[in-house]
Design an enzyme around this catalytic site. Structure first.
Site, PDB file in Angstrom:
ATOM      1  N   ARG A  61      48.681  25.055  41.387  1.00 19.12           N
ATOM      2  CA  ARG A  61      49.321  23.795  41.788  1.00 19.12           C
ATOM      3  C   ARG A  61      49.624  22.899  40.586  1.00 19.12           C
ATOM      4  NH1 ARG A  61      45.665  24.718  45.958  1.00 19.12           N
ATOM      5  NH2 ARG A  61      44.209  23.302  44.953  1.00 19.12           N
ATOM      6  N   GLU A  98      30.005  27.360  39.793  1.00 18.89           N
ATOM      7  CA  GLU A  98      28.704  27.147  40.442  1.00 18.89           C
ATOM      8  C   GLU A  98      27.966  28.492  40.552  1.00 18.89           C
ATOM      9  OE1 GLU A  98      26.944  24.884  44.385  1.00 18.89           O
ATOM     10  OE2 GLU A  98      29.098  25.234  44.205  1.00 18.89           O
TER      11      GLU A  98
HETATM   12  P1  AMP Z   1      37.372  21.737  38.879  1.00 18.94           P
HETATM   13  O1  AMP Z   1      37.346  22.833  37.856  1.00 18.94           O
HETATM   14  O2  AMP Z   1      36.097  21.651  39.672  1.00 18.94           O
HETATM   15  O3  AMP Z   1      37.765  20.390  38.281  1.00 18.94           O
HETATM   16  O4  AMP Z   1      38.431  22.143  39.980  1.00 18.94           O
HETATM   17  C1  AMP Z   1      39.742  21.933  39.762  1.00 18.94           C
HETATM   18  C2  AMP Z   1      40.601  22.955  40.475  1.00 18.94           C
HETATM   19  O5  AMP Z   1      40.165  23.229  41.808  1.00 18.94           O
HETATM   20  C3  AMP Z   1      41.986  22.413  40.579  1.00 18.94           C
HETATM   21  O6  AMP Z   1      42.854  23.412  40.090  1.00 18.94           O
HETATM   22  C4  AMP Z   1      42.205  22.120  42.039  1.00 18.94           C
HETATM   23  O7  AMP Z   1      43.422  22.667  42.437  1.00 18.94           O
HETATM   24  C5  AMP Z   1      41.067  22.753  42.787  1.00 18.94           C
HETATM   25  N1  AMP Z   1      40.313  21.802  43.635  1.00 18.94           N
HETATM   26  C6  AMP Z   1      39.020  21.436  43.480  1.00 18.94           C
HETATM   27  N2  AMP Z   1      38.607  20.609  44.443  1.00 18.94           N
HETATM   28  C7  AMP Z   1      39.665  20.416  45.249  1.00 18.94           C
HETATM   29  C8  AMP Z   1      39.897  19.649  46.461  1.00 18.94           C
HETATM   30  N3  AMP Z   1      38.929  18.903  47.030  1.00 18.94           N
HETATM   31  N4  AMP Z   1      41.124  19.675  47.003  1.00 18.94           N
HETATM   32  C9  AMP Z   1      42.103  20.424  46.448  1.00 18.94           C
HETATM   33  N5  AMP Z   1      41.956  21.167  45.353  1.00 18.94           N
HETATM   34  C10 AMP Z   1      40.761  21.182  44.743  1.00 18.94           C
END
Ligand code: AMP
Length: 173
Positions: A61, A98
């Site tokens: 995305r 995780e």
């Molecule tokens: P992070 O590495 O935990 O910052 O996760 C980021 C990635 O996970 C991004 O590419 C987002 O598209 C997806 N993501 C994580 N949490 C969400 C959420 N609550 N809603 C939509 N996409 C999420």
């Protein structure tokens, strides 16, 4: 404070993709020409005067607004992808999840040393993905000027994981 018009175009989906997660669906934002434009303007405003050479979008995305931001900044657009998707010589970076690890890849010749780079993704959650993107681009000796996100989940404190640079998110939750 969140812009109410932009906020109206984010759909909360509880318990997706697993119980306890509130998924932020940007589909309504993508569907509206007016909302897309306003989001792009909001994200681009912070970087107009920063001489960005390359906007890097994170799969998948991150490609959507990443491309629009690159267009608006007259910059190159480059993809960071999951393993097995990009052809040619690649540079990769693994990072901790995780449970287990994940890997991202970029084409070796996509970013030049000292290029001024903006990292973009749709959601900043725990920050693991964006921090890995920073590590990957650092291996290429890029200058990471900043990050931009459509949505930041403040309660997960992802920005604390990101090596210091400007961080701008259009919507905070
Ligand atoms: P992070 O590495 O935990 O910052 O996760 C980021 C990635 O996970 C991004 O590419 C987002 O598209 C997806 N993501 C994580 N949490 C969400 C959420 N609550 N809603 C939509 N996409 C999420």
């Amino acid at each position: 404070m969140n812009d109410p018009f932009l906020e109206k175009h984010i759909q909360d989906v509880p318990d997706f993709p697993k119980p306890g997660i509130v998924f932020k669906d940007i589909s309504p934002l993508l569907a509206s020409h007016e909302a897309r434009n306003k989001m792009t303007e909001t994200l681009v405003a912070h970087y107009r005067d920063k001489n960005i050479d390359v906007v890097v979008g994170i799969e998948s995305r991150g490609f959507l607004f990443g491309m629009l931001i690159a267009n608006a900044l007259n910059a190159k657009f480059v993809m960071i992808r999951k393993p097995g998707k990009l052809p040619g010589d690649l540079i990769e970076q693994s990072y901790q999840l995780e449970y287990g690890t994940d890997t991202i890849e970029i084409q070796q010749d996509a970013v030049n040393p000292n290029d001024r780079v903006l990292i973009h993704d749709d959601v900043l959650a725990t920050g693991g993905t964006a921090a890995a993107a920073h590590s990957l681009l650092s291996k290429m000796d890029a200058q990471i000027i900043g990050y931009s996100f459509v949505i930041e989940l403040d309660f997960l404190a992802g920005r604390e994981k990101l090596p210091s640079s400007e961080i701008h998110s259009a919507l905070h939750y």
